[in-house]
Design an enzyme around this catalytic site. Structure first.
Site, PDB file in Angstrom:
ATOM      1  N   TRP A 151       0.832  -1.219  -0.062  1.00  0.00           N
ATOM      2  CA  TRP A 151      -0.084  -0.092  -0.024  1.00  0.00           C
ATOM      3  C   TRP A 151       0.845   1.262  -0.103  1.00  0.00           C
ATOM      4  CZ3 TRP A 151      -4.974  -0.512   3.567  1.00  0.00           C
ATOM      5  CH2 TRP A 151      -5.929  -1.660   2.875  1.00  0.00           C
ATOM      6  N   LYS A 152       2.168   1.080   0.271  1.00  0.00           N
ATOM      7  CA  LYS A 152       3.026   2.340   0.064  1.00  0.00           C
ATOM      8  C   LYS A 152       2.568   3.346   1.345  1.00  0.00           C
ATOM      9  CE  LYS A 152       4.328   1.287  -4.411  1.00  0.00           C
ATOM     10  NZ  LYS A 152       5.008   1.470  -5.592  1.00  0.00           N
ATOM     11  N   HIS A 208      12.831  -1.888  -1.270  1.00  0.00           N
ATOM     12  CA  HIS A 208      12.133  -1.498  -2.476  1.00  0.00           C
ATOM     13  C   HIS A 208      12.669  -0.467  -3.177  1.00  0.00           C
ATOM     14  CE1 HIS A 208       8.659   0.423  -4.487  1.00  0.00           C
ATOM     15  NE2 HIS A 208       8.024  -0.825  -4.389  1.00  0.00           N
ATOM     16  N   GLU A 218      11.831   2.241  -4.154  1.00  0.00           N
ATOM     17  CA  GLU A 218      11.507   3.617  -3.461  1.00  0.00           C
ATOM     18  C   GLU A 218      12.458   3.732  -2.266  1.00  0.00           C
ATOM     19  OE1 GLU A 218       7.303   3.269  -3.512  1.00  0.00           O
ATOM     20  OE2 GLU A 218       7.321   3.367  -5.712  1.00  0.00           O
ATOM     21  N   GLU A 271      11.231  -6.273  -9.461  1.00  0.00           N
ATOM     22  CA  GLU A 271      10.412  -4.946  -9.813  1.00  0.00           C
ATOM     23  C   GLU A 271      11.335  -3.915 -10.662  1.00  0.00           C
ATOM     24  OE1 GLU A 271       6.930  -4.297  -6.783  1.00  0.00           O
ATOM     25  OE2 GLU A 271       8.685  -3.437  -5.966  1.00  0.00           O
ATOM     26  N   SER A 299       3.456  -2.377 -12.009  1.00  0.00           N
ATOM     27  CA  SER A 299       2.118  -2.245 -12.858  1.00  0.00           C
ATOM     28  C   SER A 299       1.367  -3.751 -13.107  1.00  0.00           C
ATOM     29  CB  SER A 299       2.527  -1.436 -14.301  1.00  0.00           C
ATOM     30  OG  SER A 299       3.104  -0.297 -14.031  1.00  0.00           O
ATOM     31  N   GLY A 307       1.142  -2.731  -6.380  1.00  0.00           N
ATOM     32  CA  GLY A 307       1.150  -1.585  -5.588  1.00  0.00           C
ATOM     33  C   GLY A 307      -0.023  -0.979  -5.754  1.00  0.00           C
ATOM     34  N   GLY A 308      -0.449  -0.110  -7.043  1.00  0.00           N
ATOM     35  CA  GLY A 308      -1.592   0.555  -6.967  1.00  0.00           C
ATOM     36  C   GLY A 308      -2.862  -0.230  -7.046  1.00  0.00           C
TER      37      GLY A 308
HETATM   38  P1  PGA Z   1       2.704  -0.758  -9.007  1.00  0.00           P
HETATM   39  O1  PGA Z   1       3.810  -0.680  -7.680  1.00  0.00           O
HETATM   40  O2  PGA Z   1       1.980  -2.081  -8.896  1.00  0.00           O
HETATM   41  O3  PGA Z   1       1.897   0.303  -8.408  1.00  0.00           O
HETATM   42  O4  PGA Z   1       3.524  -0.451 -10.080  1.00  0.00           O
HETATM   43  C1  PGA Z   1       4.570  -1.949  -7.478  1.00  0.00           C
HETATM   44  C2  PGA Z   1       5.512  -1.687  -6.266  1.00  0.00           C
HETATM   45  O5  PGA Z   1       6.058  -0.841  -6.105  1.00  0.00           O
HETATM   46  O6  PGA Z   1       5.581  -2.788  -5.419  1.00  0.00           O
END
Ligand code: PGA
Length: 249
Positions: free
Chosen positions: A10-11, A96, A98, A166, A212, A233-234
């Site tokens: 969920w970030k 991750h 990020e 990723e 994605s 993620g999203g």
């Molecule tokens: P995303 O993110 O599915 O929104 O591309 C994936 C992730 O960063 O784990």
């Protein structure tokens, strides 16, 4: 036989009201689905405790998104693996992209975090992936191989670690590598793991694809031999989207 794992990240999204989506997922995780795949949601740390309570007994596991390398101490604002376990986590995402980008995390630090997670009896989901520039320079396999070697705790078993491939440029962009490219990187990660841990142990470790993933592309990606699940993620924020991906596994 590797049981697929569909994990949601969920970030920095989610307030207490978002627990409604989570309880929807827990309810939709039927015994038939549970037999086919494992399911994990990693909400922000503020929601770990209520999320774990709400998922209790459903088979939906709850995880965290990062941890400090140490168990306790003078580290204002940080959270240890022990604290995350205490709050109800059974897995922690480490490294991750990020975190690697926003906080300059190195492979050595990611490895130390993974060791800390394993030390608490949790599963470390170790993220690796190349940037757009690295892929265009033909360096994806070299970059990912180096990250795997640098971030994996020694002698880790399939019960302790999961790898998530990723590609940085595919995260949150709607772009994905070709099916051929995903298959190539996953097979290469498996080879790297075999060199580190031996063929048998490497054959048991789950390698997730992330970047994605959505209901429309999940089936094709998850059908690949060395893709053992997804890190989403999203599309993990809404129960309907996430459950469609779990059903594709
Ligand atoms: P995303 O993110 O599915 O929104 O591309 C994936 C992730 O960063 O784990």
């Amino acid at each position: 036989m590797r049981k697929p794992l569909i994990a949601g990240n969920w970030k920095m999204n989610g307030l207490r009201a978002s627990l409604l989506e989570l309880s929807g997922m827990a309810r939709a995780f039927t015994p038939a689905l549970r037999a086919k795949a494992d399911m994990l949601i990693c909400p922000p740390a503020t929601l770990l405790f209520p999320a774990a309570a709400s998922a209790l007994g459903s088979g939906l596991a709850i995880g965290a998104q990062d941890c400090h390398v140490k168990d306790a101490g003078a580290h204002t604002g940080d959270l240890s693996a022990a604290m995350l376990f205490d709050a109800g986590a059974s897995a922690v995402i480490v490294g991750h992209s990020e975190r690697r980008t926003d906080h300059g995390e190195t492979d050595a630090e990611v490895k130390a975090k993974a060791e800390s997670v394993i030390g608490q009896g949790m599963v470390a989901i170790i993220c690796v992936g190349e940037t757009k520039a690295q892929r265009e320079a033909g360096k994806a396999l070299v970059v990912v191989g180096k990250q795997v070697r640098g971030s994996m705790p020694a002698n880790a078993s399939a019960a302790q670690v999961v790898i998530a491939y990723e590609p940085v440029w595919a995260i949150g962009t709607g772009l994905t590598p070709t099916i051929h490219d995903i298959a190539e990187v996953h097979a290469d990660i498996r080879k790297t793991l075999a060199r580190l841990l031996g063929k048998e142990a490497a054959g048991k470790i789950r390698i997730l694809y992330g970047g994605s993933v959505k209901p429309s592309n999940a089936k094709e990606i998850l059908a690949l031999t060395d893709v053992d699940g997804a890190l989403v993620g999203g599309a993990s924020l809404k129960a309907a989207d996430f459950m469609a991906i779990v059903e594709a596994a």
